[in-house]
Design a protein around this motif. Sequence first.
Motif, mmCIF file in Angstrom:
data_model
loop_
_atom_site.group_PDB
_atom_site.id
_atom_site.type_symbol
_atom_site.label_atom_id
_atom_site.label_comp_id
_atom_site.label_asym_id
_atom_site.label_seq_id
_atom_site.Cartn_x
_atom_site.Cartn_y
_atom_site.Cartn_z
ATOM 1 N N LEU A 125 92.160 -35.457 125.180
ATOM 2 C CA LEU A 125 92.586 -34.555 126.245
ATOM 3 C C LEU A 125 91.687 -34.698 127.476
ATOM 4 N N THR A 126 90.375 -34.708 127.240
ATOM 5 C CA THR A 126 89.406 -34.654 128.333
ATOM 6 C C THR A 126 89.411 -35.940 129.156
ATOM 7 N N GLU A 127 89.225 -35.785 130.459
ATOM 8 C CA GLU A 127 89.083 -36.951 131.345
ATOM 9 C C GLU A 127 87.726 -36.875 132.023
ATOM 10 N N GLY A 130 86.718 -33.940 134.200
ATOM 11 C CA GLY A 130 86.612 -32.606 133.631
ATOM 12 C C GLY A 130 87.518 -32.401 132.442
ATOM 13 N N GLY A 131 87.174 -31.383 131.646
ATOM 14 C CA GLY A 131 87.944 -31.129 130.436
ATOM 15 C C GLY A 131 88.604 -29.775 130.394
ATOM 16 N N SER A 132 88.058 -28.823 131.147
ATOM 17 C CA SER A 132 88.534 -27.448 130.984
ATOM 18 C C SER A 132 89.894 -27.207 131.620
ATOM 19 N N PHE A 156 84.980 -38.862 126.423
ATOM 20 C CA PHE A 156 84.261 -37.902 125.563
ATOM 21 C C PHE A 156 85.135 -37.493 124.369
ATOM 22 N N ILE A 157 85.799 -38.456 123.759
ATOM 23 C CA ILE A 157 86.733 -38.171 122.667
ATOM 24 C C ILE A 157 86.054 -38.441 121.320
ATOM 25 N N THR A 158 86.004 -37.402 120.496
ATOM 26 C CA THR A 158 85.434 -37.553 119.153
ATOM 27 C C THR A 158 86.209 -38.624 118.391
ATOM 28 N N ALA A 159 85.473 -39.542 117.815
ATOM 29 C CA ALA A 159 86.013 -40.592 116.934
ATOM 30 C C ALA A 159 86.779 -41.690 117.674
ATOM 31 N N PRO A 208 80.895 -40.791 116.121
ATOM 32 C CA PRO A 208 81.120 -41.596 117.317
ATOM 33 C C PRO A 208 81.930 -40.821 118.358
ATOM 34 N N MET A 209 81.615 -41.086 119.629
ATOM 35 C CA MET A 209 82.379 -40.474 120.729
ATOM 36 C C MET A 209 82.626 -41.566 121.753
ATOM 37 N N GLY A 210 83.795 -41.581 122.357
ATOM 38 C CA GLY A 210 84.064 -42.644 123.322
ATOM 39 C C GLY A 210 85.282 -42.389 124.165
ATOM 40 N N LEU A 360 74.535 -25.805 119.967
ATOM 41 C CA LEU A 360 74.785 -25.570 121.406
ATOM 42 C C LEU A 360 76.064 -26.264 121.866
ATOM 43 N N ALA A 361 76.351 -27.436 121.299
ATOM 44 C CA ALA A 361 77.574 -28.144 121.702
ATOM 45 C C ALA A 361 78.821 -27.335 121.378
ATOM 46 N N ALA A 362 78.709 -26.483 120.350
ATOM 47 C CA ALA A 362 79.877 -25.669 119.972
ATOM 48 C C ALA A 362 80.222 -24.643 121.052
ATOM 49 N N GLY A 367 87.008 -25.698 124.034
ATOM 50 C CA GLY A 367 87.101 -24.699 125.101
ATOM 51 C C GLY A 367 85.745 -24.076 125.352
ATOM 52 N N PRO A 368 85.168 -24.288 126.549
ATOM 53 C CA PRO A 368 83.865 -23.668 126.836
ATOM 54 C C PRO A 368 83.966 -22.139 126.708
ATOM 55 N N ASN A 369 82.941 -21.531 126.097
ATOM 56 C CA ASN A 369 83.002 -20.091 125.839
ATOM 57 C C ASN A 369 83.205 -19.277 127.115
HETATM 58 C C1 LIG Z 1 80.682 -32.573 120.558
HETATM 59 C C2 LIG Z 1 81.853 -32.644 121.491
HETATM 60 C C3 LIG Z 1 83.038 -33.196 121.031
HETATM 61 C C4 LIG Z 1 84.140 -33.313 121.897
HETATM 62 N N1 LIG Z 1 85.287 -33.896 121.431
HETATM 63 C C5 LIG Z 1 86.360 -33.983 122.250
HETATM 64 C C6 LIG Z 1 87.586 -34.537 121.770
HETATM 65 O O1 LIG Z 1 87.705 -34.971 120.620
HETATM 66 N N2 LIG Z 1 88.643 -34.626 122.635
HETATM 67 C C7 LIG Z 1 88.580 -34.171 123.906
HETATM 68 O O2 LIG Z 1 89.574 -34.252 124.624
HETATM 69 N N3 LIG Z 1 87.417 -33.631 124.399
HETATM 70 C C8 LIG Z 1 86.335 -33.518 123.595
HETATM 71 N N4 LIG Z 1 85.155 -32.975 124.073
HETATM 72 C C9 LIG Z 1 85.078 -32.577 125.457
HETATM 73 C C10 LIG Z 1 85.301 -31.078 125.596
HETATM 74 O O3 LIG Z 1 86.589 -30.717 125.243
HETATM 75 C C11 LIG Z 1 84.964 -30.730 127.050
HETATM 76 O O4 LIG Z 1 83.555 -30.883 127.168
HETATM 77 C C12 LIG Z 1 85.364 -29.318 127.401
HETATM 78 O O5 LIG Z 1 86.762 -29.209 127.521
HETATM 79 C C13 LIG Z 1 84.740 -28.888 128.726
HETATM 80 O O6 LIG Z 1 84.997 -29.815 129.707
HETATM 81 P P1 LIG Z 1 83.765 -30.338 130.582
HETATM 82 O O7 LIG Z 1 82.696 -30.815 129.680
HETATM 83 O O8 LIG Z 1 84.333 -31.296 131.571
HETATM 84 O O9 LIG Z 1 83.211 -29.053 131.288
HETATM 85 P P2 LIG Z 1 83.651 -28.430 132.666
HETATM 86 O O10 LIG Z 1 85.103 -28.215 132.718
HETATM 87 O O11 LIG Z 1 83.023 -29.212 133.757
HETATM 88 O O12 LIG Z 1 82.926 -27.031 132.574
HETATM 89 C C14 LIG Z 1 81.507 -26.968 132.423
HETATM 90 C C15 LIG Z 1 81.054 -25.540 132.451
HETATM 91 O O13 LIG Z 1 81.246 -24.987 133.733
HETATM 92 C C16 LIG Z 1 81.549 -23.614 133.638
HETATM 93 N N5 LIG Z 1 82.823 -23.414 134.329
HETATM 94 C C17 LIG Z 1 83.559 -24.364 134.965
HETATM 95 N N6 LIG Z 1 84.642 -23.816 135.526
HETATM 96 C C18 LIG Z 1 84.599 -22.522 135.259
HETATM 97 C C19 LIG Z 1 85.451 -21.422 135.554
HETATM 98 N N7 LIG Z 1 86.561 -21.568 136.279
HETATM 99 N N8 LIG Z 1 85.130 -20.214 135.067
HETATM 100 C C20 LIG Z 1 84.008 -20.049 134.336
HETATM 101 N N9 LIG Z 1 83.149 -21.048 134.032
HETATM 102 C C21 LIG Z 1 83.443 -22.256 134.485
HETATM 103 C C22 LIG Z 1 81.601 -23.274 132.165
HETATM 104 O O14 LIG Z 1 80.351 -22.747 131.779
HETATM 105 C C23 LIG Z 1 81.812 -24.613 131.509
HETATM 106 O O15 LIG Z 1 81.244 -24.659 130.223
HETATM 107 C C24 LIG Z 1 84.047 -32.837 123.225
HETATM 108 C C25 LIG Z 1 82.856 -32.240 123.669
HETATM 109 C C26 LIG Z 1 81.776 -32.151 122.833
HETATM 110 C C27 LIG Z 1 80.519 -31.496 123.329
#
Ligand SMILES: Cc1cc2nc3c(=O)[nH]c(=O)nc-3n(C[C@H](O)[C@H](O)[C@H](O)COP(=O)(O)OP(=O)(O)OC[C@H]3O[C@@H](n4cnc5c(N)ncnc54)[C@H](O)[C@@H]3O)c2cc1C
Length: 386
Positions: A125-127, A130-132, A156-159, A208-210, A360-362, A367-369
Amino acid sequence: MTAPTDHLLRGGPAATEEIVDAFRDRARPVVEQVDGKDFRTQWQAMADLGVLRLADADSVDPGPVTRSLAMIEGIGLAGADPGICYALASQVFGMQFPLRATLRDPDWQALAHVQDGRTLLCHALTERKGGSDPLSMDTRARRDGDAYVLDGAKTFITAAPVADLAIVFARTGEGRSPFALSAFLFPVDTPGVRRGESFEKTALPSVPMGELVFDGARLPATALIGDEGSGLAVMSSTTAWERAVILGYALGPMRLLLRRTVEWAGGRDHFGRRMGASHQVAARISDMALALHRSRVQLYAMAARLDAGVPARQLAADAALTKISVSEDYVRLTEHATALAGVRAFVPGSGLAADPHSPLAALTYAGPNDLLRVGVARQFGLPVEN
Ligand SMILES: Cc1cc2nc3c(=O)[nH]c(=O)nc-3n(C[C@H](O)[C@H](O)[C@H](O)COP(=O)(O)OP(=O)(O)OC[C@H]3O[C@@H](n4cnc5c(N)ncnc54)[C@H](O)[C@@H]3O)c2cc1C
C-alpha cells in the motif's frame, strides 16, 4: 520449562488456553532448531506447525480467529523470533482472513495453498512519499482491453524481497473519490514487476522489507480483488482485520519479558535486600502485568467478535482503539523492563538486552496511532479531518 508465574493472566476459556499451551510446547524444540537461521527457514518451520492454517469458518470452540491468535501467542511463548511472529500474524490476520471473507469461494480455494507457508503474501500500500494517505497514491492501473497495465512503486513493504504473491492497491480513477482505487492480487514474478530496494530496519530486523516496482506490468482482469473501484473498501477490510488482532504477535514476547523481569527483580540483591522488595520496583512489575492483561483481554475480545461474524469494517473504531492500546502498552511494558534491567538493557548478550524499536514501530504500522486517534474522534462526531 514453565515459570511459577505462568498460570497468571491466563483467564481465557480452557479450549483457547489449551491451544496456546499446545503450540508453545510444539514450537519449543523447533525454535531451538531454527534459531539464527534465515527468515524463510524460520517462517517455514512455524508454518509447518500449522500456524497459517485457518480453521473452518463455522468452527466454534474456539472460533477460527481465536484459534489463530492462540497459535501465534503459543509460538511467541516458545521464544520464536518476534519478527517471525509479526510476519505470520501479518499474513494470517491482515491478508488470509480478509481474503477469505472477500473472495468468491472458488477464488479463495485456488489461493488456500498459502496456508502451507510455501507461498508468501505481501500487502503493498505504502509509497515513498507517504503511507497514511492512500488517496494520494501515484501507482496507477490503466484498463487495456481485458487487462490492466500497472505502473508505479510500493515501498517499505513487509516481506516484499521474498514474497511470491502481492496484494497491490493502485489508482484506477482520478482524485480523492472513494472509488478511485482498486486492489489486485498477482504473482511477484509477473513480467514488468521487479523487486526494488530492500531496507534494513532497526525494528523487527529479521523480517525483510522492500520495494516493488511496476513498469507496464500487464495483469489479467482476474487479478482484481472485488470490483474496479472497490480498493478503498478492500483496504478498510484488511486494515480493520490488521488493527484488530495483528498485535497478538506481541503477547508471547510481552509475557516472556515480564517473566524475565520478575526473575531478575526477584533474584537480584540490591541495597541489602531483594530488588523486588522495593515498592517502586514492584509497582513497575505490576504495571507490566497490567499492560499484558489489558492487551490480552482486548485482543481476544476482538477475535471473539470476528468469530461471531461481525464484519471487520463494522469494527473499525474498536479495532483502531485496540491497536492503539496494545501498541502503547507494548511500548510501556518494554520501557519498564528496560528501566529495571539497568545498563544490561543495552548490552547484547547480558540476558536482559532490550529491544525498544520493535514495540515503537507498532505505533506506526497498521495506521499511525496519531491518525487512528483522529479517526476515532471523527466516529464520535467531531468535525476533525486528517
Ligand atoms: C515494521 C513496519 C512494517 C510495515 N509494513 C508495511 C507493509 O507491509 N505494507 C505497507 O504498505 N506499508 C508497510 N509499512 C509502512 C506503514 O504502513 C507506514 O509507515 C504508515 O502507513 C505511515 O506512513 P508513513 O511512514 O509514510 O508516515 P507519514 O504518513 O509520513 O506520517 C508520519 C507521522 O506524521 C504524523 N502525521 C502525519 N500526518 C498527520 C495528520 N494529518 N494528523 C496527525 N498526525 C499526522 C503522525 O504522527 C504519523 O505517524 C510498514 C511500516 C513499518 C514500521
